[in-house]
Scaffold this active site. Sequence first.
Site, PDB file in Angstrom:
ATOM      1  CE  LYS A  23      -6.305  66.007  25.911  1.00 54.03           C
ATOM      2  NZ  LYS A  23      -6.386  64.828  25.135  1.00 54.03           N
ATOM      3  NE  ARG A  28     -12.200  67.981  16.191  1.00 55.84           N
ATOM      4  CZ  ARG A  28     -12.139  66.913  17.053  1.00 55.84           C
ATOM      5  NH1 ARG A  28     -11.208  67.288  17.969  1.00 55.84           N
ATOM      6  NH2 ARG A  28     -12.465  65.871  16.713  1.00 55.84           N
ATOM      7  N   GLY A  96      -3.346  61.048  20.785  1.00 54.82           N
ATOM      8  CA  GLY A  96      -4.274  60.056  19.759  1.00 54.82           C
ATOM      9  C   GLY A  96      -4.956  61.109  18.819  1.00 54.82           C
ATOM     10  NE  ARG A 124      -4.643  56.012  22.376  1.00 52.30           N
ATOM     11  CZ  ARG A 124      -5.100  57.118  22.701  1.00 52.30           C
ATOM     12  NH1 ARG A 124      -4.518  58.011  23.221  1.00 52.30           N
ATOM     13  NH2 ARG A 124      -6.611  57.024  22.604  1.00 52.30           N
ATOM     14  CB  SER A 168     -14.038  56.835  16.942  1.00 53.72           C
ATOM     15  OG  SER A 168     -12.870  57.457  16.793  1.00 53.72           O
ATOM     16  CD  GLN A 170      -9.094  60.436  18.840  1.00 56.03           C
ATOM     17  OE1 GLN A 170      -8.519  59.216  18.639  1.00 56.03           O
ATOM     18  NE2 GLN A 170      -8.796  61.103  19.817  1.00 56.03           N
ATOM     19  CG  ASP A 316     -11.896  61.574  26.662  1.00 56.76           C
ATOM     20  OD1 ASP A 316     -11.710  60.421  26.205  1.00 56.76           O
ATOM     21  OD2 ASP A 316     -11.811  62.469  25.880  1.00 56.76           O
ATOM     22  NE  ARG A 392      -9.135  62.752  29.374  1.00 60.37           N
ATOM     23  CZ  ARG A 392      -9.022  64.123  29.017  1.00 60.37           C
ATOM     24  NH1 ARG A 392      -9.101  65.021  30.334  1.00 60.37           N
ATOM     25  NH2 ARG A 392      -8.868  64.783  27.961  1.00 60.37           N
TER      26      ARG A 392
HETATM   27  C1  S3P Z   1     -11.152  63.030  20.709  1.00 55.65           C
HETATM   28  C2  S3P Z   1     -12.050  61.942  20.717  1.00 55.65           C
HETATM   29  C3  S3P Z   1     -12.352  60.997  21.611  1.00 55.65           C
HETATM   30  C4  S3P Z   1     -11.879  61.121  23.009  1.00 55.65           C
HETATM   31  C5  S3P Z   1     -10.465  61.892  22.831  1.00 55.65           C
HETATM   32  C6  S3P Z   1     -10.668  63.220  21.851  1.00 55.65           C
HETATM   33  C7  S3P Z   1     -11.394  64.195  19.699  1.00 55.65           C
HETATM   34  O1  S3P Z   1     -11.421  59.675  21.036  1.00 55.65           O
HETATM   35  O2  S3P Z   1     -11.599  60.107  23.727  1.00 55.65           O
HETATM   36  O3  S3P Z   1      -9.877  62.293  23.990  1.00 55.65           O
HETATM   37  O4  S3P Z   1     -11.034  65.132  20.137  1.00 55.65           O
HETATM   38  O5  S3P Z   1     -11.966  63.876  18.543  1.00 55.65           O
HETATM   39  P1  S3P Z   1     -12.133  58.434  20.075  1.00 55.65           P
HETATM   40  O6  S3P Z   1     -12.432  59.271  18.702  1.00 55.65           O
HETATM   41  O7  S3P Z   1     -11.410  57.486  19.969  1.00 55.65           O
HETATM   42  O8  S3P Z   1     -13.660  58.003  21.022  1.00 55.65           O
END
Ligand code: S3P
Length: 439
Positions: A23, A28, A96, A124, A168, A170, A316, A392
């Site tokens: 995912k 990306r 997210g 969130r 994080s 993200q 995750d 999940r």
């Molecule tokens: C992700 C980063 C993680 C992960 C999410 C996917 C990503 O989140 O939990 O399912 O693709 O960068 P966080 O950056 O909030 O830890």
Amino acid sequence: MSNAFRVLPGGRLTGRLRVPGDKSISHRAIMFGAIADGQTRVTGFLEGADAISTMDVFRALGVRIDGPVDGRVTVHGVGIDGLRGSAAPLDCGNAGTAMRLLMGLLAGQRFESTLVGDESLSRRPMRRVAEPLARMGARIETTDGCPPVRIRPAQALAAIHYDMPMASAQVKSAVLLAGLYADGETTVTEPAPTRDHTERMLTGFGVRVGREGSTVRLAGGQRLRATAIDVPADISSAAFFLVGASIAEGSDLLLEHVGMNPTRTGIIDILRLMGADIEPLNQREVGGEPVADLRVRSARLRGIAVPESLVPLAIDEFPAIFVAAACAEGRTVVSGAEELRVKESDRIAVMAEGLRALGVDATPTPDGMVIEGRGEGPAFHAGEVHSHADHRIAMSFTIAALRSDGPLLIRDTANVGTSFPGFPATAARVGVAISEADA
Ligand code: S3P
């Protein structure tokens, strides 16, 4: 689509399977392909609702995207300054990753955007991204820290150094993407290693990304060159089967073409510490990402204190790890995992509630959980659990049925399609007695 799973107890997992595409990498591939020069061809793309949301957002931003057909997608890149504004809000659905990375990417555009999401995403936290972007000069408004998020054109973004307060990927990725549009060199320091797909994939698109220790750096003004991307199977989806085959006696399962990026393999380290029998075969590298086939056989698991250093590398996978812990001999303690509270659901509260409903001695803590494992024999009583629309959680309790003393009914499962389309059929094929229901 059904909204519940009925799973009969027992069984073992055998055969081979390839779970859907990663995912994180699929999101990306669309995003970076969209702002690259030229056509990016993607194979193994996750045809789940989350990655499709990202695709639809970029179509709304004026990017032509063909597919997906059997995991193949072609992104006709518009170049770093080629996106066009959309008058309608951009709907990130349940994703997210889509929303947070888009905030970074859209912060430096010359048009205004509004990002919205579904009920879960709308709860969130987005300030963690808005705040560093504001320091770069972005004009971003959240709604009490959550979506909808409004992004207005900024004069110019300035590079910053950002010391990330939480681990994080993200947040890191959003700042780096904004950094592409900023004057100067943007650096991000992470408190613990997090998934590095952004850094690897940007490098694959010809962007110079540096790393020294825990700091990533990138100079603004670079262009992306289209490339081919082969998306490996998602280790986060393989995780349910790694746990399932470990806990179900007599299992011997081969998971094919699984992404083995070292920032994602915490699940394997944790299960091995618990005594799992997981053997990587045919290790290779595909498009800048390590990949392997994983043979997993059942094993007697024991409870452990999960090392906090592994938490971000398996973030995750904790719903599945909690299920493994309930089947292990002795106590498992998870700490340093407060990020679980802000995922698609509060995964500490929701998992503890479900485990307790099935008779497991599970005690939630502010940053983790303490689980007294049952050891041999059934670890779960028959019963019902609510997934709180979290994919999940739903899949983790499905796997729990392999060690329950009666049927499990799992409610609110429609979102399983966000990350794992076809999960019930795939699980059934390797030995889970699952049927879809309306409940
Ligand atoms: C992700 C980063 C993680 C992960 C999410 C996917 C990503 O989140 O939990 O399912 O693709 O960068 P966080 O950056 O909030 O830890």
